[in-house]
Design a protein around this motif. Sequence first.
Motif, mmCIF file in Angstrom:
data_model
loop_
_atom_site.group_PDB
_atom_site.id
_atom_site.type_symbol
_atom_site.label_atom_id
_atom_site.label_comp_id
_atom_site.label_asym_id
_atom_site.label_seq_id
_atom_site.Cartn_x
_atom_site.Cartn_y
_atom_site.Cartn_z
ATOM 1 N N ASP A 126 0.573 -1.104 -0.050
ATOM 2 C CA ASP A 126 0.103 -0.066 0.100
ATOM 3 C C ASP A 126 0.872 1.376 -0.031
ATOM 4 O O ASP A 126 1.724 1.631 1.009
ATOM 5 C CB ASP A 126 -0.916 0.039 1.373
ATOM 6 N N ALA A 127 0.917 1.962 -0.997
ATOM 7 C CA ALA A 127 2.007 3.086 -1.165
ATOM 8 C C ALA A 127 1.148 4.354 -0.339
ATOM 9 O O ALA A 127 2.116 5.146 -0.122
ATOM 10 C CB ALA A 127 1.934 3.522 -2.698
ATOM 11 N N ASN A 145 5.556 9.094 -7.567
ATOM 12 C CA ASN A 145 4.630 8.225 -7.630
ATOM 13 C C ASN A 145 3.081 8.885 -7.790
ATOM 14 O O ASN A 145 2.265 8.844 -6.875
ATOM 15 C CB ASN A 145 4.473 7.267 -6.277
ATOM 16 N N THR A 146 3.121 9.973 -8.598
ATOM 17 C CA THR A 146 1.853 10.562 -8.777
ATOM 18 C C THR A 146 0.674 10.039 -9.609
ATOM 19 O O THR A 146 1.100 9.164 -10.578
ATOM 20 C CB THR A 146 2.272 11.993 -9.680
ATOM 21 N N ASP A 147 -0.366 10.265 -9.365
ATOM 22 C CA ASP A 147 -1.525 9.583 -9.898
ATOM 23 C C ASP A 147 -1.951 10.610 -11.225
ATOM 24 O O ASP A 147 -1.232 11.811 -11.425
ATOM 25 C CB ASP A 147 -2.681 9.297 -9.105
ATOM 26 N N ALA A 148 -2.992 10.470 -11.702
ATOM 27 C CA ALA A 148 -3.329 10.827 -12.911
ATOM 28 C C ALA A 148 -4.021 12.433 -12.645
ATOM 29 O O ALA A 148 -3.750 13.440 -13.406
ATOM 30 C CB ALA A 148 -4.577 10.574 -13.710
ATOM 31 N N HIS A 193 3.079 8.339 -1.314
ATOM 32 C CA HIS A 193 4.343 7.545 -0.650
ATOM 33 C C HIS A 193 3.640 7.514 0.808
ATOM 34 O O HIS A 193 2.753 8.098 1.427
ATOM 35 C CB HIS A 193 5.410 8.367 -0.850
ATOM 36 N N PRO A 194 4.492 6.583 1.484
ATOM 37 C CA PRO A 194 3.878 6.183 2.951
ATOM 38 C C PRO A 194 4.178 7.439 4.013
ATOM 39 O O PRO A 194 5.210 8.336 3.459
ATOM 40 C CB PRO A 194 4.568 4.804 3.263
#
Length: 247
Positions: free
Chosen positions: A92-93, A135-138, A144-145
């Motif tokens: 789980d990021a 770790n970016t989304d759209a 990130h944790p």
Amino acid sequence: MKRELLVSLSHVNDPATTNIYPGDPPFELETVATIEKDGYYTRYVRQGEHTGTHWGAPGHFNEGEALADDLDLGDLFLPAVKIDVRDSCARDADYQVTIGDVEEWERHHGQIPAESMVIIWTGWDAKWGSPAYLNTDAGGALHHPGFALDTVRWLADTGRIGHRGGTGTDAFSPDPGIDTTYAVSRLVYQRHRISLEILANLAALPPTGAHILCGGHINRAGAGSTALIYGVLPPPEDTGTETKPPG
């Protein structure tokens, strides 16, 4: 003679690989003198105070709290513990380290000393220099944790990070990346507590028994500093075996 061992917990700053937190200033190195032309070599450095491996001062998030030049050496040399949460973070990021995670660590290693630097090893150090680190989304949100807010409140209330301990991480910040309110940071950065961020080489830091030593520039009214952060390991004689420095 007993001698402590030093391990580096810092990434090398390189414009080609250094991940920049969204909104922070760009990082640039410009050669301004060469041996061939000037008889010496030097560069002009442009970067934010929190570029790459760094520590943050309490005033980074809290008005009226101590800034870099208000801290003393005792604020930058602290007993350290490392909590390995890589397995949970790999699943789980957005993982948030719980009080239960800390209590489980203490069952194996004993209670965290007062005013410690509590470092989480999330595995994000292995992603450094790649888009996977942000770790970016759209929609542009970071993933990130970090620490759960209740966990940091418990660490503070029980004295484990006390008046001048702090939290550390190999990710961008102690906040989960999706929390844009920086609630964890605002709590960590109270009193004389500091935050260590974008740490490297955490495999070389033992779960307990070490200290952290923070270097870096002490800028007037600084929000913190890019830094050489070291793990100071106990002397080899304390373990009963000869130990070589990692790396």
